[in-house]
Design a protein around this motif. Sequence first.
Motif, PDB file in Angstrom:
ATOM      1  N   ARG A  77       0.565  -1.410  -0.077  1.00 11.37           N
ATOM      2  CA  ARG A  77       0.348   0.054   0.060  1.00 11.37           C
ATOM      3  C   ARG A  77       0.724   1.092  -0.026  1.00 11.37           C
ATOM      4  N   THR A  78       2.270   1.056   0.504  1.00 13.28           N
ATOM      5  CA  THR A  78       3.489   2.563   0.737  1.00 13.28           C
ATOM      6  C   THR A  78       3.855   2.067  -0.481  1.00 13.28           C
ATOM      7  N   GLN A  79       3.751   1.444  -1.004  1.00 17.11           N
ATOM      8  CA  GLN A  79       4.646   1.559  -2.942  1.00 17.11           C
ATOM      9  C   GLN A  79       3.380   1.994  -4.048  1.00 17.11           C
ATOM     10  N   PHE A  80       1.762   1.548  -3.358  1.00 18.76           N
ATOM     11  CA  PHE A  80       0.881   1.995  -4.739  1.00 18.76           C
ATOM     12  C   PHE A  80       0.673   3.737  -3.550  1.00 18.76           C
ATOM     13  N   GLY A  81       0.701   4.216  -2.876  1.00 21.79           N
ATOM     14  CA  GLY A  81       0.512   5.623  -3.030  1.00 21.79           C
ATOM     15  C   GLY A  81       1.783   6.500  -2.883  1.00 21.79           C
ATOM     16  N   LEU A  82       2.612   6.024  -2.660  1.00 23.22           N
ATOM     17  CA  LEU A  82       3.958   6.752  -3.708  1.00 23.22           C
ATOM     18  C   LEU A  82       4.215   6.672  -5.101  1.00 23.22           C
ATOM     19  N   ALA A  83       3.655   5.685  -5.950  1.00 31.59           N
ATOM     20  CA  ALA A  83       3.327   5.684  -7.207  1.00 31.59           C
ATOM     21  C   ALA A  83       2.585   6.964  -7.924  1.00 31.59           C
ATOM     22  N   VAL A  85       6.382   4.794 -12.547  1.00 31.99           N
ATOM     23  CA  VAL A  85       6.887   3.357 -13.458  1.00 31.99           C
ATOM     24  C   VAL A  85       7.556   1.791 -12.437  1.00 31.99           C
ATOM     25  N   ALA A  86       8.455   2.113 -12.393  1.00 32.88           N
ATOM     26  CA  ALA A  86       9.680   1.727 -12.071  1.00 32.88           C
ATOM     27  C   ALA A  86       8.313   1.137 -10.759  1.00 32.88           C
ATOM     28  N   CYS A  87       7.873   1.676  -9.734  1.00 32.81           N
ATOM     29  CA  CYS A  87       7.236   1.544  -7.895  1.00 32.81           C
ATOM     30  C   CYS A  87       6.032   0.697  -8.505  1.00 32.81           C
ATOM     31  N   ALA A  88       5.543   1.253  -9.700  1.00 33.29           N
ATOM     32  CA  ALA A  88       4.293   0.137  -9.912  1.00 33.29           C
ATOM     33  C   ALA A  88       4.090  -1.132  -9.854  1.00 33.29           C
ATOM     34  N   SER A  89       5.710  -1.290 -11.231  1.00 29.18           N
ATOM     35  CA  SER A  89       6.172  -2.700 -11.473  1.00 29.18           C
ATOM     36  C   SER A  89       6.300  -3.227 -10.147  1.00 29.18           C
ATOM     37  N   ARG A  90       6.202  -2.996  -9.008  1.00 28.96           N
ATOM     38  CA  ARG A  90       6.689  -3.699  -8.377  1.00 28.96           C
ATOM     39  C   ARG A  90       5.615  -4.521  -7.066  1.00 28.96           C
ATOM     40  N   LEU A  91       4.291  -3.298  -7.116  1.00 24.42           N
ATOM     41  CA  LEU A  91       2.929  -4.026  -6.683  1.00 24.42           C
ATOM     42  C   LEU A  91       2.281  -5.292  -7.770  1.00 24.42           C
ATOM     43  N   ASP A  92       1.869  -5.889  -6.255  1.00 20.89           N
ATOM     44  CA  ASP A  92       0.972  -7.579  -6.765  1.00 20.89           C
ATOM     45  C   ASP A  92      -0.497  -7.942  -7.517  1.00 20.89           C
ATOM     46  N   GLN A  93      -0.366  -6.508  -6.984  1.00 23.35           N
ATOM     47  CA  GLN A  93      -1.852  -6.270  -6.390  1.00 23.35           C
ATOM     48  C   GLN A  93      -3.059  -5.554  -7.772  1.00 23.35           C
ATOM     49  N   SER A  94      -3.569  -6.414  -8.938  1.00 21.39           N
ATOM     50  CA  SER A  94      -4.112  -6.179  -9.718  1.00 21.39           C
ATOM     51  C   SER A  94      -4.628  -5.015 -10.094  1.00 21.39           C
ATOM     52  N   TRP A  95      -5.514  -4.613  -9.307  1.00 23.90           N
ATOM     53  CA  TRP A  95      -6.428  -3.312  -8.871  1.00 23.90           C
ATOM     54  C   TRP A  95      -5.991  -2.018  -8.402  1.00 23.90           C
ATOM     55  N   MET A  96      -4.506  -2.328  -8.234  1.00 21.82           N
ATOM     56  CA  MET A  96      -3.468  -1.225  -7.445  1.00 21.82           C
ATOM     57  C   MET A  96      -3.029  -1.147  -9.019  1.00 21.82           C
ATOM     58  N   LEU A  97      -2.238  -1.819  -9.494  1.00 25.25           N
ATOM     59  CA  LEU A  97      -1.323  -1.502 -10.747  1.00 25.25           C
ATOM     60  C   LEU A  97      -2.258  -0.480 -11.904  1.00 25.25           C
ATOM     61  N   ALA A  98      -3.556  -1.295 -11.759  1.00 27.28           N
ATOM     62  CA  ALA A  98      -4.628  -0.640 -12.232  1.00 27.28           C
ATOM     63  C   ALA A  98      -5.422   0.484 -12.440  1.00 27.28           C
ATOM     64  N   GLU A  99      -5.081   0.910 -10.862  1.00 19.38           N
ATOM     65  CA  GLU A  99      -5.254   2.797 -10.671  1.00 19.38           C
ATOM     66  C   GLU A  99      -3.804   3.831 -11.052  1.00 19.38           C
ATOM     67  N   VAL A 100      -2.960   3.017 -10.958  1.00 19.68           N
ATOM     68  CA  VAL A 100      -2.080   3.594 -11.406  1.00 19.68           C
ATOM     69  C   VAL A 100      -1.877   3.904 -13.197  1.00 19.68           C
ATOM     70  N   PHE A 101      -2.346   2.605 -13.393  1.00 27.91           N
ATOM     71  CA  PHE A 101      -2.291   3.437 -14.835  1.00 27.91           C
ATOM     72  C   PHE A 101      -3.291   4.576 -15.186  1.00 27.91           C
ATOM     73  N   LEU A 102      -4.335   4.489 -14.700  1.00 27.41           N
ATOM     74  CA  LEU A 102      -5.362   5.067 -15.121  1.00 27.41           C
ATOM     75  C   LEU A 102      -5.089   6.177 -14.613  1.00 27.41           C
ATOM     76  N   HIS A 103      -4.563   6.849 -13.715  1.00 23.95           N
ATOM     77  CA  HIS A 103      -3.678   8.071 -13.312  1.00 23.95           C
ATOM     78  C   HIS A 103      -2.280   8.445 -14.590  1.00 23.95           C
ATOM     79  N   LEU A 104      -1.608   7.479 -14.427  1.00 23.76           N
ATOM     80  CA  LEU A 104      -0.888   8.410 -15.961  1.00 23.76           C
ATOM     81  C   LEU A 104      -1.424   8.410 -17.111  1.00 23.76           C
ATOM     82  N   VAL A 105      -2.092   7.867 -17.397  1.00 26.56           N
ATOM     83  CA  VAL A 105      -3.407   8.373 -18.511  1.00 26.56           C
ATOM     84  C   VAL A 105      -3.818   9.220 -18.292  1.00 26.56           C
ATOM     85  N   ASN A 106      -4.284   9.387 -16.679  1.00 31.48           N
ATOM     86  CA  ASN A 106      -5.210  11.004 -17.083  1.00 31.48           C
ATOM     87  C   ASN A 106      -4.844  11.996 -16.466  1.00 31.48           C
ATOM     88  N   LEU A 107      -2.996  11.591 -16.551  1.00 28.90           N
ATOM     89  CA  LEU A 107      -1.884  13.311 -16.329  1.00 28.90           C
ATOM     90  C   LEU A 107      -1.062  13.034 -17.611  1.00 28.90           C
TER      91      LEU A 107
END
Length: 948
Positions: A516-522, A534-556
């Motif tokens: 969860r810390t890595q998720f917030g940092l990403a 991206v480097a941070c998110a690549s270490r995440l295991d939970q797919s929903w977290m990866l999806a949220e970072v992905f969406l955040h990057l797209v929105n930005l």
Amino acid sequence: MNATIDYPIDWHDPRKPAGRRCLLPCPVCGARGHKPAVLSTPRVGDPRQRLETFLRCPACSSLFAEDRVPFEYELAPSAWASEFHLEQGAGLDSMIAPILHVPAEPRRSLFEVGCGFGFALHFAQQQRRWIAQGVDPSPIAAEGRRVLGLDIRSSYLTEASDPGSIHDMILASEVIEHLPLAGPALRTMRARLSPHGVVALTTPDAACVSPAADLGILLPLLSPGQHLTLYSATGLEHELRAAGFGYVKIERRGSGLVAWASQQRLTLRPPTEDDRTAYENWLATLANDRALPPSLHDGMAYRLLKARVHAGVLTAARGSFEAVVTACRDRFGLDLSEPPELSAELSRELLSGSPRGIPYNLPGLLFYRGLIEMNGSQPGEGAAWFDAAERVARGCCTFYRGHGIDDGETADLIRSSARLALLAYCHRDPATIISRMRGRIEVTPETVAELFLRLLDLGHLEAAAAIAEQASSAVLKDIAEGYIALIRWNDPKAAAIAFLNAEQAVAASFPQLSERTQFGLALSLAHEDADAAVACASRLDQSWMLAEVFLHLVNLGHLNQAAALDALVKSGADDQRIATARAALCLHLIDIGQLEPAASVAERARSAVLTSLSQGYIALIHRNDPQAAAIAFRTAERLAGATPSPSLAARLLFGLATSLAHEDPDAAVACASRLDQSWMLAEVFLHLVNLGHLNQAAALDSLVKSGADDPRIATARTALCLHLIDLGELEAAASVAERARSAVLTALSQGYIALIHRNDPQAAAIAFRTAERLAGPTPSPILAERLLFGLATSIASEDPVSAVAQVLAAPAAPDWIVRSLFIRLADLGHLAAATALEPLDDSLNLDWQVINARAMIALNHWRDGEGAAELFAAAFGCAQAANIHGDTLWRLKYHEAFAWKSIGRLEPAQAAAKMLLDPRLDLPPVPSVLQEAAHGLQLFDEPAAVAR
């Protein structure tokens, strides 16, 4: 406050010199010598409260009771113990699990040692259609034989019992720990096993006995007065191999051991979905049989509820609970339509009463109803059910331990209910979590982390921060501050600092919060350092977290970095947000030319439209196959429907226009004219220019907004402007020059307008010289040619010598300029200047205009009438071959006749003139000027002939 009810256990410390030791051989491995005492505790159900002392074998780590006298299982249990066993105590899933791990084929029979009520036998008989037999001396086994109609013999397993029988599977669930020595029983089992048969055993795990173990787990393991030996995994394997089994496999399951033993290597398998269905069907059959004793069918209804909740089939689970509600109301007068307001003390009294006032499985019923709510649409509704389950479970545990027993599950429900109630209150009333935590359960770091995470997930960031403050945890405070900064304050820099601080210590104190810390940092890094995100998110295991970072990057707008994460994101077309983001990403990748990655994104998005679109661009750009590209784009257009998104519609039109440009440029222009994005219009315009479709490019040029600041557009407009000049579309050329913001092209086009449209060679010459000066010393070859031609043509009328000199001085002046100037000079009568341009290229010998100019020079400059006449005749023939009609042919033939006449050759002159009367030539009437000239030369014998 501890979650369990106290039971007296005296732990011995073998490290102390005065620690108790006994000189007894180990009943498992036979090791001799002193064995240290581990604990002493009262025997179950012993009115004299005699203590049972357990010793540990240093050799195999097994535990065994100092008193090896077995319990007398033939004695009838109390009525409440029998009903407790049927409603709650019997762990059916653990009894049946060993059967499910063994493939059904080629086995046909089951023999169970210590079968109790016979639940496993009944399952094997009903669901696997095996022949099932059992042996058990207890009265409860006799009751199972009577109620379920099973083949159970009321005896212990001995060599004399069940003589001569051979079985494919022998099951001994929670049996061998009751025996003074297990070896004889195991050897008897091996002797009755078929060659492909298997023995399955379950027994408590000695490794789980420690002062740190919860009493709810410990008491069922020990069962003092009944359990004589607690095996270690090593000790159990030794026992089985000593009994003669060639293949032994042992697994740890919770607080127990499961062992399979056979003579051949055995292939085990995990239970399947069909096994789960078979187990539920079996439970449902017994739960619905009202002819069975109430404790039995109510107990099976409870286990069916439990199985369905664990399987996640909540609708069916609600149906099971409703059936239980009816049964409780009919049997006990207990209303479970709402969580009951029962205290722990009242629950104990209701269990002790006669008649009994609540079912033994009431804590589980309430707990699983809470889980149904927790996993449904309103998780907070589970809180009251968990509260009730915790209270009732405390009362039940007090009652059970007063009788010296503990089923393990009920004690565990105290902890689980208290924990899940707090999680449910995170949904229902997050502001009260701190007050509800106080004095309720022993709050472990794991519980704190779980509550903290739940509050974060629900967006209750201030409540999460309050838990961090209560726990005095700097790590939790940093994580909470990070999310508050990121979400509440929209301050990603402050958030990143907080998450980085937490990252350094979270693994040591709260490892479950690392992700969860890595998720917030990403998320926080995504704003200003997308690559680090991206480097941070690549270490995440939970797919929903990866999806949220992905969406955040797209929105930005960090689409390149989002592309690096897309392959890791598991969500697809079923998640509209992901599908929309992938559509944007696919279009972006197409825009930057990464077509294969775009196709991969389209495939992960499961979008037929995007797949066709990306395949169209691959065909167009990578395979250079515009026909296949057009087909793909039209397919995408059809799939997209009448109202695609603007960005998708633009890429469809752009791709279609670009692919059509090759073979149907007019259709390409029609497509491109509907584009809104100027860069797309510009690209189609450039494509048409590059393909040589300059007329169609001209139709788009006025729509293209880019100009001189885009060198590609400027170059294309130069080509287009020169092309329009060549076609004589001079005003259109001037408009293109203006849009190109090119002073050179403007001056050039204005020069040709003055020369051709206004017939003002002086103004034209000024314009051409201006363009020449602006173009500099090294204009492009094509521009230099048009400048040379325009200037030479404009000065030819007044300064033919300079015009010729201009052309001859030009390095490698093209033949078409020399030809044009040669013809113009001849037309203007500057015959001497024209001769300076000879000899012309041989390729011009069949050019009727060149031949006509040479004839004029021969007639008027060289005074060679015969040569001129022959050249005029040749020019006439070439003009006819070039499909020239009308006045031109009259003039050529008149000039031929005039040339013959000039040297006194009247006969060929008249013959030339009379050719004009040949009806096969389909000539128009003779122009009036030529009529008068012909009369003056007396070329026609009859005036009427001229009138023709």
